[in-house]
Design a protein around this motif. Structure first.
Motif, PDB file in Angstrom:
ATOM      1  N   PHE A   1       0.828  -1.214   0.000  1.00  0.00           N
ATOM      2  CA  PHE A   1       0.000   0.000   0.000  1.00  0.00           C
ATOM      3  C   PHE A   1       0.861   1.263   0.000  1.00  0.00           C
ATOM      4  O   PHE A   1       0.415   2.306  -0.442  1.00  0.00           O
ATOM      5  N   ASP A   2       2.088   1.139   0.502  1.00  0.00           N
ATOM      6  CA  ASP A   2       3.005   2.275   0.412  1.00  0.00           C
ATOM      7  C   ASP A   2       3.333   2.556  -1.051  1.00  0.00           C
ATOM      8  O   ASP A   2       3.532   3.690  -1.452  1.00  0.00           O
ATOM      9  N   ARG A   3       3.416   1.488  -1.827  1.00  0.00           N
ATOM     10  CA  ARG A   3       3.851   1.644  -3.220  1.00  0.00           C
ATOM     11  C   ARG A   3       2.710   1.966  -4.182  1.00  0.00           C
ATOM     12  O   ARG A   3       2.941   2.438  -5.273  1.00  0.00           O
TER      13      ARG A   3
ATOM     14  N   GLY B   1      14.531  -0.454   8.135  1.00  0.00           N
ATOM     15  CA  GLY B   1      14.459   0.509   7.034  1.00  0.00           C
ATOM     16  C   GLY B   1      13.297   0.119   6.139  1.00  0.00           C
ATOM     17  O   GLY B   1      13.089  -1.067   5.883  1.00  0.00           O
ATOM     18  N   TYR B   2      12.510   1.097   5.683  1.00  0.00           N
ATOM     19  CA  TYR B   2      11.397   0.796   4.771  1.00  0.00           C
ATOM     20  C   TYR B   2      11.966   0.298   3.454  1.00  0.00           C
ATOM     21  O   TYR B   2      12.996   0.801   2.996  1.00  0.00           O
ATOM     22  N   GLU B   3      11.245  -0.645   2.855  1.00  0.00           N
ATOM     23  CA  GLU B   3      11.713  -1.227   1.591  1.00  0.00           C
ATOM     24  C   GLU B   3      11.899  -0.160   0.521  1.00  0.00           C
ATOM     25  O   GLU B   3      12.845  -0.181  -0.243  1.00  0.00           O
TER      26      GLU B   3
ATOM     27  N   GLY C   1      10.177  13.166  20.315  1.00  0.00           N
ATOM     28  CA  GLY C   1      11.337  13.424  19.465  1.00  0.00           C
ATOM     29  C   GLY C   1      10.929  14.296  18.302  1.00  0.00           C
ATOM     30  O   GLY C   1       9.734  14.497  18.055  1.00  0.00           O
ATOM     31  N   PRO C   2      11.903  14.839  17.585  1.00  0.00           N
ATOM     32  CA  PRO C   2      11.578  15.726  16.467  1.00  0.00           C
ATOM     33  C   PRO C   2      10.797  15.004  15.365  1.00  0.00           C
ATOM     34  O   PRO C   2      10.786  13.776  15.304  1.00  0.00           O
ATOM     35  N   THR C   3      10.196  15.797  14.522  1.00  0.00           N
ATOM     36  CA  THR C   3       9.468  15.263  13.371  1.00  0.00           C
ATOM     37  C   THR C   3      10.370  14.362  12.523  1.00  0.00           C
ATOM     38  O   THR C   3      11.525  14.712  12.276  1.00  0.00           O
ATOM     39  N   GLY C   4       9.825  13.239  12.131  1.00  0.00           N
ATOM     40  CA  GLY C   4      10.571  12.334  11.252  1.00  0.00           C
ATOM     41  C   GLY C   4      11.621  11.519  11.986  1.00  0.00           C
ATOM     42  O   GLY C   4      12.419  10.814  11.372  1.00  0.00           O
ATOM     43  N   ALA C   5      11.603  11.579  13.318  1.00  0.00           N
ATOM     44  CA  ALA C   5      12.628  10.862  14.079  1.00  0.00           C
ATOM     45  C   ALA C   5      12.446   9.356  14.014  1.00  0.00           C
ATOM     46  O   ALA C   5      13.403   8.602  14.207  1.00  0.00           O
ATOM     47  N   GLY C   6      11.195   8.902  13.783  1.00  0.00           N
ATOM     48  CA  GLY C   6      10.946   7.460  13.705  1.00  0.00           C
ATOM     49  C   GLY C   6       9.982   6.974  14.768  1.00  0.00           C
ATOM     50  O   GLY C   6       9.863   5.773  15.008  1.00  0.00           O
ATOM     51  N   LYS C   7       9.245   7.896  15.389  1.00  0.00           N
ATOM     52  CA  LYS C   7       8.347   7.519  16.492  1.00  0.00           C
ATOM     53  C   LYS C   7       7.229   6.595  16.012  1.00  0.00           C
ATOM     54  O   LYS C   7       7.000   5.528  16.587  1.00  0.00           O
ATOM     55  N   SER C   8       6.533   6.993  14.923  1.00  0.00           N
ATOM     56  CA  SER C   8       5.435   6.151  14.422  1.00  0.00           C
ATOM     57  C   SER C   8       5.981   4.821  13.931  1.00  0.00           C
ATOM     58  O   SER C   8       5.353   3.775  14.105  1.00  0.00           O
ATOM     59  N   THR C   9       7.148   4.873  13.313  1.00  0.00           N
ATOM     60  CA  THR C   9       7.739   3.640  12.787  1.00  0.00           C
ATOM     61  C   THR C   9       7.937   2.623  13.910  1.00  0.00           C
ATOM     62  O   THR C   9       7.683   1.434  13.736  1.00  0.00           O
TER      63      THR C   9
ATOM     64  N   PHE D   1       3.165  -4.301  11.202  1.00  0.00           N
ATOM     65  CA  PHE D   1       2.861  -3.804   9.858  1.00  0.00           C
ATOM     66  C   PHE D   1       4.112  -3.999   9.007  1.00  0.00           C
ATOM     67  O   PHE D   1       4.052  -4.196   7.811  1.00  0.00           O
ATOM     68  N   TYR D   2       5.239  -3.910   9.662  1.00  0.00           N
ATOM     69  CA  TYR D   2       6.544  -4.164   9.046  1.00  0.00           C
ATOM     70  C   TYR D   2       7.347  -5.000  10.025  1.00  0.00           C
ATOM     71  O   TYR D   2       7.038  -5.002  11.219  1.00  0.00           O
ATOM     72  N   GLU D   3       8.357  -5.691   9.515  1.00  0.00           N
ATOM     73  CA  GLU D   3       9.173  -6.500  10.422  1.00  0.00           C
ATOM     74  C   GLU D   3      10.577  -5.915  10.543  1.00  0.00           C
ATOM     75  O   GLU D   3      11.137  -5.410   9.561  1.00  0.00           O
TER      76      GLU D   3
ATOM     77  N   SER E   1      -4.617   6.647  15.578  1.00  0.00           N
ATOM     78  CA  SER E   1      -3.580   7.264  14.751  1.00  0.00           C
ATOM     79  C   SER E   1      -3.657   8.783  14.810  1.00  0.00           C
ATOM     80  O   SER E   1      -4.592   9.351  15.369  1.00  0.00           O
ATOM     81  N   GLN E   2      -2.667   9.404  14.175  1.00  0.00           N
ATOM     82  CA  GLN E   2      -2.626  10.876  14.112  1.00  0.00           C
ATOM     83  C   GLN E   2      -3.846  11.422  13.408  1.00  0.00           C
ATOM     84  O   GLN E   2      -4.386  12.439  13.760  1.00  0.00           O
ATOM     85  N   ASP E   3      -4.253  10.726  12.357  1.00  0.00           N
ATOM     86  CA  ASP E   3      -5.350  11.202  11.528  1.00  0.00           C
ATOM     87  C   ASP E   3      -6.368  10.069  11.424  1.00  0.00           C
ATOM     88  O   ASP E   3      -6.394   9.336  10.449  1.00  0.00           O
TER      89      ASP E   3
ATOM     90  N   ASP F   1      -0.944   7.402  18.757  1.00  0.00           N
ATOM     91  CA  ASP F   1       0.005   8.134  17.920  1.00  0.00           C
ATOM     92  C   ASP F   1      -0.479   9.571  17.837  1.00  0.00           C
ATOM     93  O   ASP F   1      -1.308   9.909  16.996  1.00  0.00           O
ATOM     94  N   GLU F   2       0.014  10.388  18.719  1.00  0.00           N
ATOM     95  CA  GLU F   2      -0.429  11.786  18.814  1.00  0.00           C
ATOM     96  C   GLU F   2      -1.930  11.888  18.827  1.00  0.00           C
ATOM     97  O   GLU F   2      -2.527  12.666  18.096  1.00  0.00           O
ATOM     98  N   ALA F   3      -2.542  11.055  19.674  1.00  0.00           N
ATOM     99  CA  ALA F   3      -3.991  10.971  19.700  1.00  0.00           C
ATOM    100  C   ALA F   3      -4.638  12.243  20.196  1.00  0.00           C
ATOM    101  O   ALA F   3      -5.820  12.464  19.990  1.00  0.00           O
TER     102      ALA F   3
HETATM  103  N1  LIG Z   1       5.947   4.048   4.481  1.00  0.00           N
HETATM  104  C1  LIG Z   1       7.117   4.641   4.462  1.00  0.00           C
HETATM  105  N2  LIG Z   1       7.999   4.395   3.476  1.00  0.00           N
HETATM  106  C2  LIG Z   1       9.210   4.983   3.457  1.00  0.00           C
HETATM  107  N3  LIG Z   1       9.630   5.867   4.388  1.00  0.00           N
HETATM  108  C3  LIG Z   1       8.796   6.162   5.400  1.00  0.00           C
HETATM  109  C4  LIG Z   1       7.495   5.568   5.493  1.00  0.00           C
HETATM  110  N4  LIG Z   1       6.892   6.047   6.592  1.00  0.00           N
HETATM  111  C5  LIG Z   1       7.772   6.897   7.173  1.00  0.00           C
HETATM  112  N5  LIG Z   1       8.904   6.955   6.463  1.00  0.00           N
HETATM  113  C6  LIG Z   1      10.107   7.722   6.790  1.00  0.00           C
HETATM  114  O1  LIG Z   1      10.606   7.241   8.019  1.00  0.00           O
HETATM  115  C7  LIG Z   1      11.068   8.276   8.831  1.00  0.00           C
HETATM  116  C8  LIG Z   1      10.389   8.214  10.187  1.00  0.00           C
HETATM  117  O2  LIG Z   1       9.009   8.461  10.009  1.00  0.00           O
HETATM  118  P1  LIG Z   1       7.984   8.398  11.217  1.00  0.00           P
HETATM  119  O3  LIG Z   1       6.632   8.623  10.673  1.00  0.00           O
HETATM  120  O4  LIG Z   1       8.231   7.196  12.015  1.00  0.00           O
HETATM  121  O5  LIG Z   1       8.447   9.678  12.044  1.00  0.00           O
HETATM  122  P2  LIG Z   1       7.784  10.370  13.287  1.00  0.00           P
HETATM  123  O6  LIG Z   1       8.856  10.540  14.284  1.00  0.00           O
HETATM  124  O7  LIG Z   1       6.578   9.610  13.715  1.00  0.00           O
HETATM  125  O8  LIG Z   1       7.396  11.758  12.670  1.00  0.00           O
HETATM  126  P3  LIG Z   1       6.170  12.732  13.016  1.00  0.00           P
HETATM  127  O9  LIG Z   1       6.392  13.209  14.398  1.00  0.00           O
HETATM  128  O10 LIG Z   1       6.317  13.822  12.031  1.00  0.00           O
HETATM  129  O11 LIG Z   1       4.934  11.944  12.869  1.00  0.00           O
HETATM  130  C9  LIG Z   1      10.793   9.567   8.078  1.00  0.00           C
HETATM  131  O12 LIG Z   1      11.989   9.964   7.468  1.00  0.00           O
HETATM  132  C10 LIG Z   1       9.772   9.174   7.040  1.00  0.00           C
HETATM  133  O13 LIG Z   1       9.964   9.922   5.871  1.00  0.00           O
END
Ligand SMILES: Nc1ncnc2c1ncn2[C@@H]1O[C@H](COP(=O)(O)OP(=O)(O)OP(=O)(O)O)[C@@H](O)[C@H]1O
Length: 664
Positions: free
Chosen positions: A140-142, A381-383, A407-415, A423-425, A454-456, A555-557
């Motif tokens: 679904f990402d692709r 790492g995402y595929e 942590g800052p935006t994009g740090a990897g919290k949701s991941t 959802f991923y391994e 989720s956030q949204d 997730d930022e509920a």
């Molecule tokens: N499905 C995906 N495919 C590839 N890269 C992704 C995917 N989802 C997130 N990323 C990348 O992984 C990194 C971490 O994303 P993540 O959503 O975990 O960050 P976050 O800390 O939750 O950010 P935010 O606070 O903005 O929600 C980001 O660089 C993002 O671009």
């Protein structure tokens, strides 16, 4: 999404062979008896269908021209009346009987074929949907939603079109065979001479199909693209309108539509060319047949054509040739055409059906004893990404604790939380729940114990009650009998009204819901647009709480709610946290201030962890983030500011910290 990844995704596995044949084998077989009745019925109907032309020819010679005795192939002469009146009545009876039999057989086979075809398609559609939702999240990402939808809609409809045409094709084949048999009975050599033409038309058809097949694949691809485009524009309509970018969307849709138009035009051109050449062959051969027949009738047959031809037999031949060339052309054009189209579609369907899906059921059942979550040196790492999003992530959430992830935006919290849901391994390391590796347990049983906001949050089209009730665990669903006599007419199919209200109260949603005119029966739009962001979020929290999960992931509920609502939700979460382990991702640090542990993530690594007080004391990244949030910008560290300067768009507060630093 890149072109190559899209086409690679729809590749048919090697073991499948012809994808259309594969689908027929797998999905038509259960309805084999119906298909057989339909085939036999269609074939048999051709016999009475060919009778009128034969009878009319014989009656013309015997009754109207009186040139030959009344005699029909395969009918004993003793059955035929000897008087003219008797022969006229006999002819009328034969014609009416043939039409009646034809009608009955055609109706029966059409009905049986129709139900078999619709059931086959229903099975394909449902299985394809099942295979799609079972795909890994990577898929679904692709893929864009519209493209995926086009497999379910357009591709399955194309199979339907082919199913229809296949029945037609069968009719044509038997029609041609029976017409030939009848012609052979009348004049075998002339009939043999006419065989040259179907062979010619067949070669023409072959040329056409080899040309049109690749073009159809292109057309299917552009249908996927145009659907994805449309879906995107309509889904993001609020953004489109708020930026007044309707023209841009129009241009994007127009470009996708133009590509579709141009590719389809190539099909139309090929079709026209084939149509015209095959029409010419069949029309001029009708003229040729008349010329040859008339010559034989008037001058006698040349030796290679054997015996002569009566006027009635020539008429029968001409009538048959119409029911003979027409179907051959249509067979080549419509049937082969829809075959090619369906072949292109079946490739996409089979590619979805046959590729590995995440097996929801395989693996042990998760047994939650306390809800202890442990991340142990996790790399991921995402595929679709070249970078590693998580490196060496380790932390523990003790049973019943509240763990904040900041942590800052994009740090990897949701991941981090997505790995908990599997959802991923993880590429390396382990994520465990009460000591069980999440990759060893079945995803279904794992997710049964997890609640997620989720956030949204996504609200399904339906009532608020249905949206909250959606969260029910499968085993806890009400019995159908309970639902039928449901406490309120519009009760959710899934949960009792009392459970829904209880969950809503916990999530701080009950008051605003009861203030709405229709209360829990209020319809929410496709994406819950009729509610505010905060209201949607509270419904999503209620949905997650309804299943009474042992582990809750937020997730930022509380990102969309006002301070008062946040406080209410916060109280519920704090109250619930004692009973369940909660992972709460937060930008607003106040939300997780009371957490047992706060995990600070930066650039995919856990850089600090501890309680709020410990982390403030430590004076690291968390302390800086906290200072920025409480407006104590003067105290923010130099390292933090340097980093914020390097960011493209620092927040307003961080900007003010930077300004403050400049004036210091
Ligand atoms: N499905 C995906 N495919 C590839 N890269 C992704 C995917 N989802 C997130 N990323 C990348 O992984 C990194 C971490 O994303 P993540 O959503 O975990 O960050 P976050 O800390 O939750 O950010 P935010 O606070 O903005 O929600 C980001 O660089 C993002 O671009």
């Amino acid at each position: 999404m890149s072109e190559s990844s899209e086409s690679a995704e729809y590749e048919v596995p090697d073991h499948v062979g012809n994808p259309l044949v594969h689908l027929v084998r797998r999905y038509a077989r259960p309805y084999g008896a119906r298909y057989l009745v339909a085939i036999v019925g269609t074939a048999l109907a051709q016999i009475p269908q060919r009778v009128p032309a034969l009878v009319v020819g014989v009656a013309l010679d015997a009754i109207l021209l009186s040139s030959t005795p009344y005699s029909l192939p395969l009918v004993p002469d003793g059955w035929i009346p000897t008087t003219t009146e008797g022969q006229v009545t006999f002819t009328i009876g034969l014609l009416a009987g043939a039409f009646a039999l034809d009608g009955a057989l055609t109706w029966l086979s059409g009905r049986v074929a129709g139900t078999a075809r619709l059931r086959t398609l229903h099975d394909i559609r449902v299985d394809t949907f099942d295979a799609l939702v079972g795909r890994e999240m990577d898929f679904f990402d692709r893929h864009q939603t519209g493209d995926v939808m086009s497999v379910l809609n357009n591709d399955v409809s194309n199979l339907d079109g082919f199913g229809n045409n296949a029945v037609q094709g069968l009719r044509f084949v038997t029609q041609i065979a029976v017409a030939f048999a009848f012609m052979a009975l009348l004049h075998v050599r002339l009939a043999a001479l006419l065989l040259v033409l179907p062979v010619g038309l067949g070669l023409l058809g072959r040329w056409y199909t080899t040309r049109v097949e690749p073009v159809y694949e292109d057309v299917r691809e552009s249908v996927g693209r145009i659907n994805a485009r449309l879906e995107d524009s309509i889904d993001g309509i609020a953004t489109v309108k708020s930026f007044a970018r309707e023209d841009r969307e129009r241009a994007a849709v127009a470009s996708a539509s133009r590509e579709y138009r141009d590719r389809n035009w190539s099909v139309v051109r090929l079709r026209l060319l084939f149509n015209y050449s095959s029409w010419s062959v069949s029309s001029y051969s009708f003229v040729g047949l008349f010329a040859i027949g008339a010559y034989i009738n008037l001058e006698g047959a040349p030796p290679f054509l054997g015996h002569s031809l009566t006027a009635g037999t020539l008429l029968t031949f001409l009538l048959y040739s119409k029911s003979f060339y027409g179907p051959i052309r249509q067979l080549m054009l419509d049937v082969l055409d829809s075959y090619e189209n369906a072949l292109a579609s079946s490739k996409r369907i089979v590619a979805v059906l046959e590729t590995d899906r995440q097996a929801n059921e395989t693996g042990d059942d998760l047994r939650v004893t306390g809800g202890r979550i442990e991340y142990d040196r996790v790399d991921f790492g995402y595929e679709s990404s070249d970078e590693q999003q998580l490196s060496d992530v380790s932390f523990t959430a003790e049973p019943g604790s509240l763990v904040g992830i900041v942590g800052p935006t994009g740090a990897g919290k949701s991941t981090i939380t997505k790995l908990l849901f599997r959802f991923y391994e993880a590429d390396a390391g382990r994520v465990t729940v009460d000591g069980q590796d999440v990759t060893d347990v079945s995803p279904r049983s794992l997710r049964e114990h997890l609640g997620y906001v989720s956030q949204d949050p996504f609200l399904f089209y339906g009532t608020i009650r249905e949206n909250i009730g959606y969260g029910v665990r499968e085993g806890d669903q009400r019995e159908p009998s309970e639902r039928a006599s449901g406490d309120s007419g519009a009760a959710s199919d899934d949960a009792s009204d009392a459970d829904v209200e209880h969950a809503a109260k916990l999530a701080g949603a009950h008051d605003f819901v009861t203030d709405l005119d229709d209360g829990y029966d209020t319809q929410v739009g496709e994406r819950g647009e009729s509610l505010s962001g905060g209201q949607r979020q509270r419904i999503a929290i209620a949905r997650a709480l309804l299943r009474e999960p042992e582990i809750l992931v937020l997730d930022e509920a509380t990102s969309h709610v006002d301070n008062e609502t946040e406080r209410q939700i916060q109280e519920s979460i704090d109250a619930l946290a004692g009973e369940r382990t909660t992972l709460a991702i937060a930008h607003r640090l106040s939300t997780v201030r009371n957490a047992d542990t706060i995990v600070v993530v930066d650039d995919g690594r856990v850089v600090e962890q501890g309680s709020h007080e410990e982390l403030v004391e430590r004076d690291g990244l968390y302390a800086d983030l906290w200072r920025v949030q409480v407006g104590d910008t003067d105290a923010v560290s130099e390292t933090f500011l340097q980093r914020a300067r390097a960011e493209d768009r620092p927040s307003e507060r961080i900007e003010s910290a930077i300004d403050g630093e400049a004036s210091r």
